[in-house]
Design an enzyme around this catalytic site. Structure first.
Site, PDB file in Angstrom:
ATOM      1  N   ARG A 169      -4.630  -3.418  -8.962  1.00 38.21           N
ATOM      2  CA  ARG A 169      -3.975  -4.634  -8.483  1.00 38.21           C
ATOM      3  C   ARG A 169      -4.292  -4.846  -7.012  1.00 38.21           C
ATOM      4  O   ARG A 169      -3.806  -4.103  -6.153  1.00 38.21           O
ATOM      5  CB  ARG A 169      -2.462  -4.555  -8.703  1.00 38.21           C
ATOM      6  CG  ARG A 169      -1.731  -5.804  -8.196  1.00 38.21           C
ATOM      7  CD  ARG A 169      -0.332  -5.949  -8.737  1.00 38.21           C
ATOM      8  NE  ARG A 169       0.606  -4.982  -8.207  1.00 38.21           N
ATOM      9  CZ  ARG A 169       1.933  -5.049  -8.365  1.00 38.21           C
ATOM     10  NH1 ARG A 169       2.457  -6.051  -9.049  1.00 38.21           N
ATOM     11  NH2 ARG A 169       2.721  -4.116  -7.863  1.00 38.21           N
ATOM     12  N   ASP A 453       9.717  -1.487  -4.748  1.00 33.87           N
ATOM     13  CA  ASP A 453       8.522  -1.904  -4.018  1.00 33.87           C
ATOM     14  C   ASP A 453       8.854  -3.163  -3.227  1.00 33.87           C
ATOM     15  O   ASP A 453      10.027  -3.515  -3.077  1.00 33.87           O
ATOM     16  CB  ASP A 453       7.328  -2.080  -4.958  1.00 33.87           C
ATOM     17  CG  ASP A 453       7.493  -3.246  -5.941  1.00 33.87           C
ATOM     18  OD1 ASP A 453       8.430  -4.047  -5.791  1.00 33.87           O
ATOM     19  OD2 ASP A 453       6.660  -3.340  -6.862  1.00 33.87           O
TER      20      ASP A 453
END
Length: 532
Positions: A169, A453
């Protein structure tokens, strides 16, 4: 007279990272520069379009499916390219930052089918992390990542057939990489991450029987997906990689993308492998886009907004129907619980919730789902095994029973839960703790038994901003004001200062992005200026 040679990307003002010359080769930097010159101007136009669309949402207070693409949605004949063998079975995917060597080995060894190797929300974008992530990927594919940690414990890769398939990602379109410049201008972080990874690993991955696979974050429209497709086509052609080798799974983690799922798959149809339902960023995007909508769009405490909320079920069921209609994988959301070795009672309750969540996803038709910790891999796998059996997925379940309207996707006012004083304090606590760790270079952080996150901090600070600006009254009768948020933040700062860290800086950044009149589109934009 010959044309002047095009200059390569330059590492400017960056601290030296050991072995960075293996990543920043002349050829790799020339490739990144070519990506930048070809695609950054269009990236800039699309970022401007985001702002225009947000302004229109503020004026109208609504979103709808695009009338101009209705024929595409109604056409039953098109499908995405068949999944490569390495991405056919995705029943459990583990996530984690690529910049941590131990996590890299543990994720690959976890027993999950896929590892989302994260250069985005689970990685603080320090230059060291950017370079180390690239090195770890190349080392893993060459099986050179075995190491001995301080204390003598060794970490080694299992046999190749037992390793998770890597889906990398890159950063979203909005964030630049200031340490890499072309003609004096920073290269977008997305093109930096993608370019270096693709250049060094595409052919190597093909030789291993896999390929360069990607998760695309923060996508807001099919036009942004079209840009990614153009990047893929050029990169493959430029390096002699067969067309269609790249596979991309798009995170539907913005409210605008939820209205363009079919269009996004269509734009990427030669390279698409699925869509993912991301929870926290989706809620963050909903608040961000409808922040002028008053009480109608006020969300309660973040933990009270479960995936069974009506507007969240509308979103996830539409995602499954869309994916299976077009032959793509539907990947479910994150189980973020971090098991405790000290508190079995906490584990029992939390694992029960994880099982219920994964059972629901499998029953709804998802083909796989995310976990944040290796101990959750067998839990999620058992849930999907019970539904899938020996089948690699359940794309045959077309979910033609699903009918979702535009109003259902934004029916936030259908929630019964309301904001609470405990929820406000939790938003401050989690936002403060995550930002402090992020400023120290840690992107994946365990907070209160959950792996958090950057999306965590975004939803926390956005809820604070929304509650202040909507004049929300909490369950204890107190109205949410900037003064109240500052009071709670001061208390949490004093409590946190018993630990060493960048607490004052984190406190100040949290209050800036939570209380400034002008809402920051992403907290990582002002935060990036504070990173070393």
């Amino acid at each position: 007279m010959s044309a002047p040679a095009q200059r390569a990307a330059v590492a400017a003002g960056a601290p030296y990272v050991e072995r960075q010359e293996e990543v920043l080769t002349d050829a790799a930097l020339a490739f990144v520069a070519e990506l930048h010159r070809r695609f950054t101007p269009r990236r800039d136009e699309l970022l401007a379009r985001r702002a225009e669309r947000r302004a229109e949402i503020a004026r109208s207070g609504r979103l709808d499916f695009l009338p101009e693409t209705a024929p595409l949605r109604e056409d039953p004949l098109w499908h995405v390219a068949p999944a490569p063998a390495a991405l056919e079975d995705r029943r459990v995917e583990i996530t984690g930052p690529a910049d941590d060597r131990k996590m890299t080995v543990n994720a690959l060894n976890s027993g999950a089918r896929v590892w989302l190797a994260d250069f985005e929300d689970a990685s603080s974008p320090t230059w060291e992390n950017v370079v180390r992530g690239q090195l770890n990927m190349a080392d893993a594919f060459r099986r050179r990542i075995d190491f001995t940690a301080p204390g003598g414990r060794t970490y080694a890769l299992r046999p190749a057939e037992e390793l998770a398939t890597v889906v990398m990602r890159p950063r979203g379109w909005h964030l630049d990489e200031r340490h890499l410049t072309v003609d004096g201008r920073p290269v977008p972080g997305a093109l930096t991450d993608f370019g270096l990874y693709f250049f060094h690993n595409a052919q190597r991955l093909l030789d291993l029987g896999k390929g360069p696979y990607f998760y695309l974050p923060k996508t807001e429209s099919h036009l942004e997906a079209r840009l990614w497709n153009e990047v893929f086509v050029f990169a493959q052609d430029h390096l002699g990689i067969p067309h269609g080798t790249v596979r991309a799974t798009v995170l539907i983690e913005t409210i605008t993308a939820a209205f363009e799922m079919e269009e996004i798959l269509y734009e990427l149809r030669d390279h698409a492998s699925g869509l993912n339902a991301g929870r926290w960023d989706y809620l963050f995007s909903l608040i961000k886009n409808f922040r002028d909508g008053g009480e109608r769009f006020v969300l309660p405490d973040r933990n009270a907004v479960t995936m069974t909320a009506p507007f969240m079920r509308a979103y996830t069921e539409l995602l499954v129907r869309t994916c299976h209609k077009r032959g793509a994988h539907a990947i479910g959301g994150m189980a973020a619980f971090i098991p405790s070795r000290r508190d079995p009672e906490v584990n029992e309750v939390a694992l029960g919730k994880v099982r219920a969540d994964k059972d629901r996803e499998a029953a709804d038709g998802f083909d796989g789902s995310w976990v944040a910790h290796p101990d959750l891999v067998p839990v999620a796998r058992a849930c999907f095994d019970a539904v899938l059996g020996d089948r690699p997925h359940q794309k045959h379940r077309l979910r033609e029973d699903v009918r979702v309207t535009a109003d259902q996707l934004i029916a936030v006012d259908s929630l019964e839960a309301k904001p609470t004083a405990a929820g406000l304090r939790n938003a401050v606590q989690v936002g403060l703790r995550y930002i402090e760790a992020w400023l120290r270079g840690m992107g994946a952080v365990a907070i209160f038994n959950l792996m958090e996150d950057a999306a965590t901090a975004e939803i926390s600070r956005s809820q604070l901003w929304q509650w202040v600006n909507a004049g929300v009254v909490l369950d204890d009768g107190e109205k949410v004001t900037a003064a109240l948020v500052r009071e709670v933040a001061a208390e949490e700062l004093a409590a946190a200062r018993t630990e060493t860290g960048a607490w004052q800086q984190a406190h100040d950044l949290l209050l800036k992005v939570a209380l400034d009149e002008d809402y920051a589109e992403f907290l990582t934009l002002p935060g990036y200026d504070l990173l070393g």
